[in-house]
Design a protein around this motif. Structure first.
Motif, PDB file in Angstrom:
ATOM      1  N   CYS A  99       0.799  -1.351  -0.045  1.00  0.00           N
ATOM      2  CA  CYS A  99      -0.069  -0.074  -0.083  1.00  0.00           C
ATOM      3  C   CYS A  99       0.872   1.281  -0.011  1.00  0.00           C
TER       4      CYS A  99
ATOM      5  N   TRP B 298      -1.324   3.888  -1.728  1.00  0.00           N
ATOM      6  CA  TRP B 298      -2.827   3.741  -1.436  1.00  0.00           C
ATOM      7  C   TRP B 298      -3.117   4.097  -0.115  1.00  0.00           C
ATOM      8  N   GLY B 299      -3.941   5.033   0.246  1.00  0.00           N
ATOM      9  CA  GLY B 299      -4.473   5.613   1.419  1.00  0.00           C
ATOM     10  C   GLY B 299      -3.366   6.495   2.073  1.00  0.00           C
TER      11      GLY B 299
ATOM     12  N   GLN C 135      -5.829   2.273   4.065  1.00  0.00           N
ATOM     13  CA  GLN C 135      -6.753   2.819   3.365  1.00  0.00           C
ATOM     14  C   GLN C 135      -8.230   2.940   4.300  1.00  0.00           C
TER      15      GLN C 135
ATOM     16  N   PRO D  83     -10.992   1.905   6.039  1.00  0.00           N
ATOM     17  CA  PRO D  83     -11.550   0.384   6.373  1.00  0.00           C
ATOM     18  C   PRO D  83     -13.010  -0.018   5.864  1.00  0.00           C
TER      19      PRO D  83
ATOM     20  N   GLN E  61     -13.975   1.232   3.155  1.00  0.00           N
ATOM     21  CA  GLN E  61     -13.829   1.067   1.549  1.00  0.00           C
ATOM     22  C   GLN E  61     -13.205  -0.463   1.445  1.00  0.00           C
ATOM     23  N   VAL E  62     -12.312  -0.709   2.156  1.00  0.00           N
ATOM     24  CA  VAL E  62     -11.596  -2.178   2.143  1.00  0.00           C
ATOM     25  C   VAL E  62     -12.697  -3.113   2.357  1.00  0.00           C
TER      26      VAL E  62
ATOM     27  N   TYR F 269      -7.177  -7.874   1.638  1.00  0.00           N
ATOM     28  CA  TYR F 269      -8.088  -7.045   2.232  1.00  0.00           C
ATOM     29  C   TYR F 269      -8.284  -7.058   3.555  1.00  0.00           C
TER      30      TYR F 269
ATOM     31  N   GLN G 286      -5.460  -6.072   5.578  1.00  0.00           N
ATOM     32  CA  GLN G 286      -5.450  -4.614   5.882  1.00  0.00           C
ATOM     33  C   GLN G 286      -6.284  -4.067   6.847  1.00  0.00           C
ATOM     34  N   LEU G 287      -7.583  -4.702   6.800  1.00  0.00           N
ATOM     35  CA  LEU G 287      -8.458  -4.485   7.739  1.00  0.00           C
ATOM     36  C   LEU G 287      -8.109  -4.869   9.463  1.00  0.00           C
TER      37      LEU G 287
ATOM     38  N   THR H 192      -5.340  -2.124  10.187  1.00  0.00           N
ATOM     39  CA  THR H 192      -5.905  -0.958  10.420  1.00  0.00           C
ATOM     40  C   THR H 192      -6.696  -0.764  11.628  1.00  0.00           C
TER      41      THR H 192
END
Length: 119
Positions: free
Chosen positions: A20, A25-26, A31, A33, A35-36, A84, A87-88, A91
Motif C-alpha cells: 500500500c 494507497w491510503g 486505506q 476500512p 472502503q476496504v 483486504y 489490511q482491515l 488498520t
C-alpha cells in the motif's frame, strides 16, 4: 520461499502494508476500512465467479487437483480477499489468530443444526 508453514500473519500484514505504501494507497499506506470492507465483497464476487456454473463433477475435479488452471485463478482471487482482510486487521488492530480461535470456540459450542436434505 515463503509459504503457510514458515510465514506468520504479522509478516503478511506488514507485506500488504508495504505494498500500500509503494502504491500510494491510503494515507501512509492505510486505506479507509469501510472502503476496504466493500472492496472485499467485490473480490469475493470475483472468487465466486469461478464456481458459478460448476456442476458437482467439476467441483470434484477441483478438489482432486485435476483443474490446476482454475485453481490458480481461484487462488489469485482468494489472495485479493485475504489481502483486504489483512489490511482491515492491521488498520483496526485486531489479532487474526485470536479472533479465528475465538470464533472456532463459539461455533464449537453452538447446538447442531438439523440437516435438511432439501436445501
Amino acid at each position: 520461499m515463503k509459504s503457510d508453514t514458515n510465514t506468520c500473519l504479522a509478516e503478511l500484514k506488514e507485506a500488504v502494508h508495504q505494498l500500500c505504501l509503494r502504491k500510494g494507497w491510503g494515507v501512509d499506506g492505510v486505506q479507509n476500512p469501510q472502503q476496504v470492507a466493500m472492496a472485499m465483497t467485490v473480490e469475493m464476487s470475483e472468487l465466486l465467479e469461478h464456481f458459478q456454473w460448476l456442476n458437482p463433477d467439476d467441483v470434484q475435479r477441483l478438489m482432486r487437483g485435476e483443474d490446476p488452471d482454475r485453481c490458480a485463478m481461484i487462488a489469485e482471487e482468494f489472495a485479493d480477499v485475504m489481502m483486504y482482510g489483512l489490511q482491515l486487521a492491521r488498520t483496526l488492530n485486531f489479532d487474526v489468530t485470536g479472533e479465528i480461535l475465538r470464533k472456532i470456540d463459539i461455533v464449537d459450542h453452538r447446538p447442531p443444526k438439523a440437516y435438511d436434505p432439501k436445501r
